[in-house]
Motif scaffolding. Structure first.
Motif, PDB file in Angstrom:
ATOM      1  N   LEU A  95       0.107  11.603  -0.873  1.00  0.00           N
ATOM      2  CA  LEU A  95       0.926  12.355  -1.818  1.00  0.00           C
ATOM      3  C   LEU A  95       0.647  11.906  -3.247  1.00  0.00           C
ATOM      4  N   PHE A  96       0.586  10.598  -3.480  1.00  0.00           N
ATOM      5  CA  PHE A  96       0.336  10.104  -4.837  1.00  0.00           C
ATOM      6  C   PHE A  96      -1.119  10.313  -5.251  1.00  0.00           C
ATOM      7  N   SER A  97      -2.031  10.199  -4.310  1.00  0.00           N
ATOM      8  CA  SER A  97      -3.442  10.343  -4.669  1.00  0.00           C
ATOM      9  C   SER A  97      -3.795  11.778  -5.064  1.00  0.00           C
ATOM     10  N   MET A  98      -3.083  12.746  -4.528  1.00  0.00           N
ATOM     11  CA  MET A  98      -3.365  14.143  -4.867  1.00  0.00           C
ATOM     12  C   MET A  98      -3.015  14.458  -6.314  1.00  0.00           C
ATOM     13  N   SER A  99      -2.066  13.706  -6.870  1.00  0.00           N
ATOM     14  CA  SER A  99      -1.667  13.967  -8.253  1.00  0.00           C
ATOM     15  C   SER A  99      -2.452  13.134  -9.262  1.00  0.00           C
ATOM     16  N   ASP A 101      -5.762  11.452  -8.286  1.00  0.00           N
ATOM     17  CA  ASP A 101      -7.170  11.273  -7.899  1.00  0.00           C
ATOM     18  C   ASP A 101      -7.619   9.817  -8.050  1.00  0.00           C
ATOM     19  N   ASP A 102      -6.694   8.909  -7.801  1.00  0.00           N
ATOM     20  CA  ASP A 102      -7.012   7.485  -7.899  1.00  0.00           C
ATOM     21  C   ASP A 102      -7.797   7.061  -6.659  1.00  0.00           C
ATOM     22  N   PRO A 103      -9.038   6.572  -6.828  1.00  0.00           N
ATOM     23  CA  PRO A 103      -9.847   6.163  -5.673  1.00  0.00           C
ATOM     24  C   PRO A 103      -9.201   5.062  -4.843  1.00  0.00           C
ATOM     25  N   ALA A 104      -8.456   4.165  -5.497  1.00  0.00           N
ATOM     26  CA  ALA A 104      -7.799   3.083  -4.774  1.00  0.00           C
ATOM     27  C   ALA A 104      -6.740   3.638  -3.828  1.00  0.00           C
ATOM     28  N   LEU A 105      -5.975   4.638  -4.292  1.00  0.00           N
ATOM     29  CA  LEU A 105      -4.975   5.256  -3.429  1.00  0.00           C
ATOM     30  C   LEU A 105      -5.635   5.988  -2.267  1.00  0.00           C
ATOM     31  N   GLN A 106      -6.755   6.629  -2.561  1.00  0.00           N
ATOM     32  CA  GLN A 106      -7.469   7.347  -1.511  1.00  0.00           C
ATOM     33  C   GLN A 106      -8.001   6.385  -0.449  1.00  0.00           C
ATOM     34  N   ARG A 107      -8.555   5.273  -0.890  1.00  0.00           N
ATOM     35  CA  ARG A 107      -9.057   4.287   0.073  1.00  0.00           C
ATOM     36  C   ARG A 107      -7.917   3.713   0.906  1.00  0.00           C
ATOM     37  N   GLY A 108      -6.770   3.490   0.258  1.00  0.00           N
ATOM     38  CA  GLY A 108      -5.614   2.973   0.987  1.00  0.00           C
ATOM     39  C   GLY A 108      -5.123   3.959   2.033  1.00  0.00           C
ATOM     40  N   ALA A 109      -5.096   5.251   1.667  1.00  0.00           N
ATOM     41  CA  ALA A 109      -4.669   6.282   2.622  1.00  0.00           C
ATOM     42  C   ALA A 109      -5.626   6.352   3.804  1.00  0.00           C
ATOM     43  N   ASP A 110      -6.930   6.286   3.506  1.00  0.00           N
ATOM     44  CA  ASP A 110      -7.924   6.356   4.581  1.00  0.00           C
ATOM     45  C   ASP A 110      -7.813   5.139   5.507  1.00  0.00           C
ATOM     46  N   ALA A 111      -7.606   3.965   4.907  1.00  0.00           N
ATOM     47  CA  ALA A 111      -7.522   2.741   5.707  1.00  0.00           C
ATOM     48  C   ALA A 111      -6.307   2.760   6.632  1.00  0.00           C
ATOM     49  N   THR A 112      -5.156   3.172   6.108  1.00  0.00           N
ATOM     50  CA  THR A 112      -3.959   3.193   6.945  1.00  0.00           C
ATOM     51  C   THR A 112      -4.048   4.262   8.031  1.00  0.00           C
ATOM     52  N   LEU A 113      -4.770   5.340   7.749  1.00  0.00           N
ATOM     53  CA  LEU A 113      -4.981   6.347   8.788  1.00  0.00           C
ATOM     54  C   LEU A 113      -5.713   5.747   9.983  1.00  0.00           C
ATOM     55  N   TRP A 114      -6.781   4.982   9.713  1.00  0.00           N
ATOM     56  CA  TRP A 114      -7.562   4.382  10.792  1.00  0.00           C
ATOM     57  C   TRP A 114      -6.814   3.231  11.463  1.00  0.00           C
ATOM     58  N   ILE A 115      -6.009   2.511  10.690  1.00  0.00           N
ATOM     59  CA  ILE A 115      -5.177   1.466  11.305  1.00  0.00           C
ATOM     60  C   ILE A 115      -4.218   2.091  12.312  1.00  0.00           C
ATOM     61  N   GLY A 116      -3.637   3.237  11.938  1.00  0.00           N
ATOM     62  CA  GLY A 116      -2.755   3.947  12.851  1.00  0.00           C
ATOM     63  C   GLY A 116      -3.480   4.404  14.105  1.00  0.00           C
TER      64      GLY A 116
END
Length: 314
Positions: A95-99, A101-116
């Motif tokens: 949600l925050f990365s869409m507003s 485009d912070d690469p750090a937020l995107q990497r965090g979202a991707d990482a937590t997706l795979w952790i899940g």
């Protein structure tokens, strides 16, 4: 709906509004009414029972480990917190990365997706083994819960692949859909646990007595035969072997089966419902599907009466 009100020697009737059932009744009944699930549930459970084999065999011992017999309560609720927590983080970071485009937020979202996803790999087998011993309409709810979770896993897997290829908006749409669906499946899991009593200790709320209670005449207790008695409102099962008398709770901790109607071999009683086995000497688990030991009783004979006093759980 009318209510009878008595005042002195007079009675009168007043209209009261009907009580609307909780929404959980509607949702639970809706899922339970899906009889088409039986065409999947029956062959799947039969296959699982064949896969796990008989009690004492290596495959069944693996099932006990997956169930959480060693832990003292089901393992599934422990592991489901990992994907739910991780995917909650994914949804927030997306949600925050869409507003921004912070690469750090995107990497965090991707990482937590795979952790899940990794956490889900542990939650799946523990849920399957627990479901394999559920009967009746409850197994429809459990199967529907599992089918939805399978779909959630596929959506998140696709989302993860799309994220690697740079198609983030489509990936976020899929993972968000999966997350919202997971909230509903978590509700169904709660329905099974808290409303249906799946996975809880079915002896936890039985009373018993902290003082010795006479239950029967000593001469009336037969040798090597399970005998049910009442201990201040709590059912117990007795077993006499020589000079020793053992007593444990008669209600199976797994799903409430009557242990006194089971079989006993070498001092081990087997529940007639789902096959959980307990040692009569101390209530400990020999094999599942239960994950809770049976409460035990101190036994004494006084004035030719067998007396029992509840002890702590084994």
């Amino acid at each position: 709906m009318s209510t009878n009100i008595t005042t002195g020697d007079q009675q009168s009737w007043v209209d009261t509004p009907p009580i609307n059932p909780p929404i959980r009744h509607f949702i639970g009944e809706m899922v339970e009414s899906q009889t088409w699930l039986e065409s999947l549930a029956t062959p799947l459970q039969n296959w699982l029972h064949t896969l796990f084999g008989k009690q004492g065999e290596p495959a069944y011992k693996v099932k006990d480990v997956i169930d959480g017999t060693w832990l003292g309560h089901p393992l599934h609720p422990v592991l489901v917190t990992i994907p739910l927590g991780a995917w909650t983080c994914t949804a927030i970071l997306d949600l925050f990365s869409m507003s921004s485009d912070d690469p750090a937020l995107q990497r965090g979202a991707d990482a937590t997706l795979w952790i899940g996803m990794i956490g889900a790999l542990g939650a799946i087998p523990t849920g399957i083994t627990q479901w394999s011993d559920i009967d009746g309409p409850d197994r429809r709810v459990g199967l529907f819960h599992g089918l939805l979770n399978s779909g959630i896993g596929m959506l998140n897997l696709t989302s993860g692949i799309l994220r690697l290829t740079g198609r983030r908006r489509t990936a976020i749409a899929l993972s968000t859909t999966a997350y919202l669906t997971s909230l509903f499946t978590a509700y169904l899991g709660g329905e099974l646990s808290y409303a249906k009593g799946i996975g809880i200790n079915h002896v936890a709320f039985e009373g018993g007595s902290d003082d010795f209670v006479p239950v029967m005449d000593a001469q009336d207790l037969p040798e090597n035969k399970l005998t049910r008695v009442d201990v201040a409102g709590m059912p117990a099962v007795l077993l006499k072997q020589g000079r020793a008398i053992y007593a444990i709770a008669a209600t199976c901790s797994h799903l409430g089966g009557p242990l006194d109607e089971g079989t006993v071999t070498d001092g081990v009683v087997q529940c007639p419902w789902h096959g959980s086995c307990f040692r009569m000497s101390d209530g400990s688990i020999v094999n599942g599907p239960t994950t809770y030991a049976q409460p035990t009783f101190a036994v004494r004979v006084r004035n030719n009466k067998i007396e029992l006093r509840r002890l702590e759980h084994a």
